[in-house]
Structure formats: C-alpha cells, structure tokens
Design an enzyme around this catalytic site. Structure first.
Site, PDB file in Angstrom:
ATOM      1  N   ARG A 154      -7.351   5.557   0.720  1.00  0.00           N
ATOM      2  CA  ARG A 154      -8.453   4.611   0.975  1.00  0.00           C
ATOM      3  C   ARG A 154      -8.345   3.922   2.344  1.00  0.00           C
ATOM      4  O   ARG A 154      -9.275   3.273   2.785  1.00  0.00           O
ATOM      5  CB  ARG A 154      -8.515   3.561  -0.151  1.00  0.00           C
ATOM      6  CG  ARG A 154      -9.160   4.097  -1.411  1.00  0.00           C
ATOM      7  CD  ARG A 154      -9.008   3.152  -2.568  1.00  0.00           C
ATOM      8  NE  ARG A 154      -7.640   3.158  -3.091  1.00  0.00           N
ATOM      9  CZ  ARG A 154      -7.181   2.317  -4.012  1.00  0.00           C
ATOM     10  NH1 ARG A 154      -7.971   1.377  -4.502  1.00  0.00           N
ATOM     11  NH2 ARG A 154      -5.940   2.392  -4.442  1.00  0.00           N
ATOM     12  N   GLY A 196       3.859   9.709 -10.158  1.00  0.00           N
ATOM     13  CA  GLY A 196       3.774   8.402 -10.810  1.00  0.00           C
ATOM     14  C   GLY A 196       4.926   7.484 -10.435  1.00  0.00           C
ATOM     15  O   GLY A 196       5.949   7.929  -9.900  1.00  0.00           O
ATOM     16  N   LYS A 215       6.450  -9.092  38.921  1.00  0.00           N
ATOM     17  CA  LYS A 215       7.331  -8.226  38.127  1.00  0.00           C
ATOM     18  C   LYS A 215       8.751  -8.394  38.635  1.00  0.00           C
ATOM     19  O   LYS A 215       8.960  -8.400  39.850  1.00  0.00           O
ATOM     20  CB  LYS A 215       6.886  -6.774  38.268  1.00  0.00           C
ATOM     21  CG  LYS A 215       7.648  -5.820  37.381  1.00  0.00           C
ATOM     22  CD  LYS A 215       7.915  -4.480  38.019  1.00  0.00           C
ATOM     23  CE  LYS A 215       8.962  -4.525  39.079  1.00  0.00           C
ATOM     24  NZ  LYS A 215       9.475  -3.229  39.531  1.00  0.00           N
TER      25      LYS A 215
HETATM   26  C1  UD1 Z   1       0.370  -0.009 -10.160  1.00  0.00           C
HETATM   27  C2  UD1 Z   1       0.781  -0.389 -11.582  1.00  0.00           C
HETATM   28  C3  UD1 Z   1      -0.237  -1.397 -12.139  1.00  0.00           C
HETATM   29  C4  UD1 Z   1      -0.296  -2.607 -11.220  1.00  0.00           C
HETATM   30  C5  UD1 Z   1      -0.607  -2.187  -9.795  1.00  0.00           C
HETATM   31  C6  UD1 Z   1      -0.434  -3.387  -8.874  1.00  0.00           C
HETATM   32  C7  UD1 Z   1       1.816   1.612 -12.550  1.00  0.00           C
HETATM   33  C8  UD1 Z   1       1.643   2.766 -13.475  1.00  0.00           C
HETATM   34  N1  UD1 Z   1       0.785   0.803 -12.417  1.00  0.00           N
HETATM   35  O1  UD1 Z   1      -0.871   0.655 -10.216  1.00  0.00           O
HETATM   36  O2  UD1 Z   1       0.128  -1.806 -13.437  1.00  0.00           O
HETATM   37  O3  UD1 Z   1      -1.291  -3.510 -11.711  1.00  0.00           O
HETATM   38  O4  UD1 Z   1       0.303  -1.178  -9.336  1.00  0.00           O
HETATM   39  O5  UD1 Z   1      -0.849  -3.093  -7.563  1.00  0.00           O
HETATM   40  O6  UD1 Z   1       2.881   1.457 -11.974  1.00  0.00           O
HETATM   41  N2  UD1 Z   1       3.984   5.381  -5.606  1.00  0.00           N
HETATM   42  C9  UD1 Z   1       4.975   6.271  -5.326  1.00  0.00           C
HETATM   43  N3  UD1 Z   1       4.997   7.453  -5.997  1.00  0.00           N
HETATM   44  C10 UD1 Z   1       4.079   7.780  -6.948  1.00  0.00           C
HETATM   45  C11 UD1 Z   1       3.060   6.844  -7.231  1.00  0.00           C
HETATM   46  C12 UD1 Z   1       3.046   5.643  -6.530  1.00  0.00           C
HETATM   47  O7  UD1 Z   1       5.843   6.021  -4.473  1.00  0.00           O
HETATM   48  O8  UD1 Z   1       4.179   8.873  -7.507  1.00  0.00           O
HETATM   49  C13 UD1 Z   1       3.980   4.089  -4.878  1.00  0.00           C
HETATM   50  C14 UD1 Z   1       2.748   3.887  -4.015  1.00  0.00           C
HETATM   51  O9  UD1 Z   1       2.975   4.314  -2.683  1.00  0.00           O
HETATM   52  C15 UD1 Z   1       2.574   2.380  -4.075  1.00  0.00           C
HETATM   53  C16 UD1 Z   1       3.130   1.993  -5.446  1.00  0.00           C
HETATM   54  O10 UD1 Z   1       3.965   3.065  -5.847  1.00  0.00           O
HETATM   55  O11 UD1 Z   1       3.355   1.721  -3.092  1.00  0.00           O
HETATM   56  C17 UD1 Z   1       2.038   1.768  -6.490  1.00  0.00           C
HETATM   57  O12 UD1 Z   1       1.294   2.955  -6.684  1.00  0.00           O
HETATM   58  P1  UD1 Z   1      -0.265   2.954  -6.940  1.00  0.00           P
HETATM   59  O13 UD1 Z   1      -0.715   4.344  -7.105  1.00  0.00           O
HETATM   60  O14 UD1 Z   1      -0.926   2.101  -5.915  1.00  0.00           O
HETATM   61  O15 UD1 Z   1      -0.340   2.233  -8.366  1.00  0.00           O
HETATM   62  P2  UD1 Z   1      -1.564   1.453  -8.976  1.00  0.00           P
HETATM   63  O16 UD1 Z   1      -2.517   2.414  -9.580  1.00  0.00           O
HETATM   64  O17 UD1 Z   1      -2.086   0.476  -7.991  1.00  0.00           O
HETATM   65 MG    MG Z   2      -2.018   0.296  -5.781  1.00  0.00          MG
END
Ligand code: UD1
Ligand code: MG
Length: 466
Positions: A20, A87, A358
């Site tokens: 995004r 995840g 400078k």
């Molecule tokens: C996550 C939480 C949600 C919370 C929200 C807050 C989970 C399942 N959900 O959702 O409850 O309200 O954050 O902002 O954790 N990332 C990885 N590897 C992955 C997936 C994600 O490193 O495989 C990292 C992303 O770069 C990011 C963070 O984990 O920094 C969160 O991931 P994101 O996909 O933004 O989770 P949300 O759907 O926002």
């Molecule tokens: Mg997020």
C-alpha cells in the site's frame, strides 16, 4: 529507571512488502523524522540492555541489510530471512532460538516506529507473573485490526482478526496493537500448534492468546503510554500524519524548555536538536542530524541546518543553508548564505547574502558581506572581504589554501588564486587577480591599467551616420 531484563529476546517483524506504500523501497525503510521506520524501532529496543535482537526480513531484504551494515544501531542485530510471508507466527518462529527457561520474548513490528521503551519495560515486567502480555488499546475506528475478546470476568480469551470477525465482534473497540511479550519457555510449544485455517490462510501470532488460555496460563494486557506509539504505517497518508504528530510532540518539548517557535506546525526536526532559552526559530526550518543552538539565538524562516553548533546570540537570517559548521557567539549569517562543511565562524563575524563558504575559518569580527565564494581559507580577525571576491582553491587536481592574516582588506571583485598568503594589514585593490603573497601592510594591485581613448566613435553612432 531502566529495568533489568536478563535473557530477553526481541524479535522485530519487517518481512512484509508494504504494497500500500506503492513504492520500490521496502516499507520499513520509508523515513519518519529523517530516519527509516525500522531505525526508530531499533532505537527503542536498544533501551533494553543486553537483549538479543533479531529482525525478520523478506521483501527488499538486501536493501534493508545493506543500509544497516553501516549503522551503529544495528551493531548487535541479526537478520533472518522469511522468504515467503506466511504470517506473523511463521515469521516469529524463524527467529526463535533455544530459549532458556526464564527467557522473555518481545515481538515488535518494524512498521510501528514510535513504540516507547517505557511501555516495553512495563510489558516485560509483567511477564514475571504471567505467560503472555498483549499491548491493546481502545480506538474509535477498529476496522482492520485484530479485536480483543474478553470473558465475563474481563480476562482476555482470544484475538480475532478483522477478516475472521463476526458482525458482533466487529463492534469491539479494543484492538491488538501487535506488540506482545511472551515467556520463552512457552513460545516454542505454542508456535508449533498454530495452524493456518483462517480467512487469510496465514499463521497468526495472535493465536498465542487462545493457546495460552487452553493451558490455563494467565494473559495480561497493557495500554500504550502515549497514543502515537502504537500507530502503524501502511500507506503514505498514515506516514505523513504520523510525521506531523511526531513533529508536534518534538516542537512542544522545545517550547516548554524555553525555545520559541513561530509556528509549531511548521517545524521539522530530523535528528537531535538542543536549544537554549530565548532562542527563536521562525517558520519552515529543517534541523537535521545533530544541531545545537545556544541561548538568545535567532533563526529566520526557511533555514536548513544540519550537524551544526550555533552559539549564543548568533543570528541566522532567512533562507540560509548550513551544514557541518560552527557559528560563534553574536555572528550573523545570511540571508541566503550557504555554509558548507568545515565552516567555522568566530565571535561577531559575518557571512552575508549570496556567500558560499567551505572548509573555511573566519576570525573574530571578520566580514564576508556579499556575493562571494570562500573555500579552503583561513581568515584572521577584522578581515574584510569585498563583494564579488572569490578564492580559486581548485586547480583541477588539488585543493589549495588561502591564508589571510588579521586586518586584511580585500577590495570588491577580487580573485584570490591559491595557494596564497596575505599578510597582516595587507590591502588588495578592487578588481585584482592576486597570485603572489602580499606582505605586511602592502597594497596588492593585480589588474590591467585603465586607458581612456578620446575621440573614438561608438559603433552605434557610426551606423546612424551611414
Ligand atoms: C496484525 C495482527 C493484528 C493487529 C495488527 C496491528 C496478526 C495475525 N494480526 O495484523 O491483530 O491488530 O497487526 O497492526 O498478527 N510480517 C512478517 N511476515 C509475515 C507477515 C507479517 O514479517 O509473514 C510483518 C509485517 O512486515 C508487519 C507485521 O508483521 O511488520 C504485521 O503484519 P501485517 O500483515 O501488517 O499484519 P496485520 O494484518 O496488520
Ligand atoms: Mg499491518
């Protein structure tokens, strides 16, 4: 007070693409207050002494690791790669080690930059008496976040993600910020039980809550110390809003410490800024790196000041750009001055409009008032450099020094060809090209002699006569 947390592991999740942001660079490398989002998180984790820190990277990992290769912030960080983003639980699993019985694990997000060490410490403190601590907060617009489900007694039962929530659960306003602290001895076992049978087909770290509950382990929650600290960045609009919010906080701190800002909403600090009392900063100034302003300093509008010390009572007028310089007490700079790296202005000296300097020292009460370039020069005290004077410091191969002793007067539009020495009290006639030493109190003239030709006919006059 800094709590003592031995055996603490901090895992920072930063593998997501951040689509995004609509960008070619990874989300965690976008800047807030002049620094990548991830740097802010690393700085917060540095406040936990002796913690073992791992950053999980995936998308744009080479970009991230090569940036931090040179950063002191990442000296004690290890990076692990999550090739596929399956995840948050999968990401944490990749960073887990053989945790000791009494170890504590803290999970932070690389895109939640302003997390406060006070909050982190509070969460780690609570782990002494429970197995899992979740950072939650009440928000007006919970859409998109995981919701906190509590039982009749108010105990946390589970976290349900937006995409898995029922309409009733969607109405819950307490959300999961994402930051969690968990006892290391439990984490491995719980992670191995997490499955991906949910709406997104991902391994959710939030499932730790229901697993802790199944084991009858106590789960506690903590609220953030300040509102901005759990704000995440998903797009440029959120980033811009967080930047303004953060800048306003920095501005408030300065104002309350005795520095005046013409407009706190038009102020940008991208690094460390120390300022004394009764110092005034006009609108649209940008301070970068490490800047120190003394007391009673005046900074006019639209100035960019980087890695510079400005002493008491100095005046910097509008539209000046200053980098890696030092400005003495009562000195005056600008308007429209450019002080490049290595400029050192002594007390009550002056660098005026359209002057570039400078690697130059300007002695006490010396003046370069207008339209000059002075590079690789050492000026003594009470020197006057006339308008339009330049130092020719570069011969196409090497840089050479111009030495100007106390009380020298350089007439306007002079060209000083370095290496050059102008001794005490020397006087250079206006319009001179000076290539040789001018001795003590001597007059140096290096210009073509003027000839006046009488009785000549101007070309324009000639045409008229034909
Ligand atoms: C996550 C939480 C949600 C919370 C929200 C807050 C989970 C399942 N959900 O959702 O409850 O309200 O954050 O902002 O954790 N990332 C990885 N590897 C992955 C997936 C994600 O490193 O495989 C990292 C992303 O770069 C990011 C963070 O984990 O920094 C969160 O991931 P994101 O996909 O933004 O989770 P949300 O759907 O926002
Ligand atoms: Mg997020």
């Amino acid at each position: 007070m800094v709590s003592e947390h031995t055996n603490t592991h901090i895992i920072i999740l930063a593998a997501g693409k951040g689509s995004r942001m609509k960008s070619t660079i990874p989300k965690v490398m976008h800047k807030l207050a002049g620094e990548p989002l991830l740097s802010h998180v690393l700085r917060a984790s540095a406040a936990i002494p002796r913690a073992i820190k791992t950053v999980v990277v995936g998308e744009g990992k080479d970009y991230i690791t090569s940036y931090f290769e040179k950063s002191p912030l990442a000296e004690d960080i290890s990076f692990v790669t999550q090739a596929e983003q399956l995840g948050t639980a999968h990401a944490v699993k990749l960073a887990t080690a053989d945790f000791a019985e009494d170890s504590k694990v803290l999970v932070l997000y690389g895109d939640v930059p302003l997390i406060d060490p006070v909050t982190i410490n509070k969460m780690l403190d609570l782990l002494v008496s429970c197995a899992l601590v979740v950072l939650t907060k009440e928000v007006f617009e919970p859409f998109g976040y995981g919701r906190i489900l509590r039982d009749f007694h108010g105990n946390i039962e589970a976290i349900v993600e937006q995409k898995d929530a029922t309409p009733d659960q969607e109405n819950i306003r307490e959300i999961n910020t994402g930051v969690m602290a968990v006892r290391g001895s439990k984490l491995d076992r719980w992670l191995s039980k997490i499955e991906n049978n949910n709406a997104q087909g991902e391994y959710y770290l939030t499932d730790l809550v229901s697993l802790a509950r199944q084991d009858d382990d106590e789960i506690r929650s903590v609220s953030p110390h300040s509102l901005e600290e759990t704000e995440g960045v998903n797009n440029r609009l959120q980033l811009a809003r967080l930047e303004r919010h953060h800048q306003l906080k920095l501005a408030e701190k300065l104002l309350l410490a005795g520095t005046s800002l013409a407009d706190p909403s038009r102020f940008d600090q991208r690094g460390e800024l120390i300022a004394g009392i009764d110092t005034f900063v006009d609108v649209n100034c940008v301070f970068e790196g490490s800047v120190e302003l003394g007391s009673g300093v005046y900074i006019g509008p639209n100035c960019c000041i980087k890695d510079t010390r400005i002493a008491d009572r100095a005046i910097v007028l509008a539209n000046s750009v200053i980098d890696q310089s030092s400005i003495g007490p009562g000195a005056v700079v600008g308007p429209f001055a450019r002080l490049r790296a290595g400029t050192d202005l002594a007390e009550n000296s002056k660098v005026g409009n359209f002057v570039e300097t400078k690697k130059t020292t300007v002695g006490k009460s010396s003046k370069i008032s207008h339209l000059s370039y002075v590079g690789d020069a050492q000026l003594g005290e009470n020197v006057n450099i006339g308008a339009g004077t330049i130092t020719c410091n570069y011969d196409g191969d090497k840089k050479h020094v111009t030495e100007v002793e106390d009380g020298v007067f350089i007439g306007s539009n002079s060209t000083l060809v370095a290496p050059l020495h102008l001794s005490k009290g020397a006087f250079v006639a206006a319009g001179s090209t000076i290539t040789k030493t001018v001795g003590d109190d001597e007059l140096g003239i290096g210009r073509a002699k003027q000839r006046n030709i009488s009785g000549w006919t101007s070309p324009a006059k000639k045409v008229k006569d034909d």
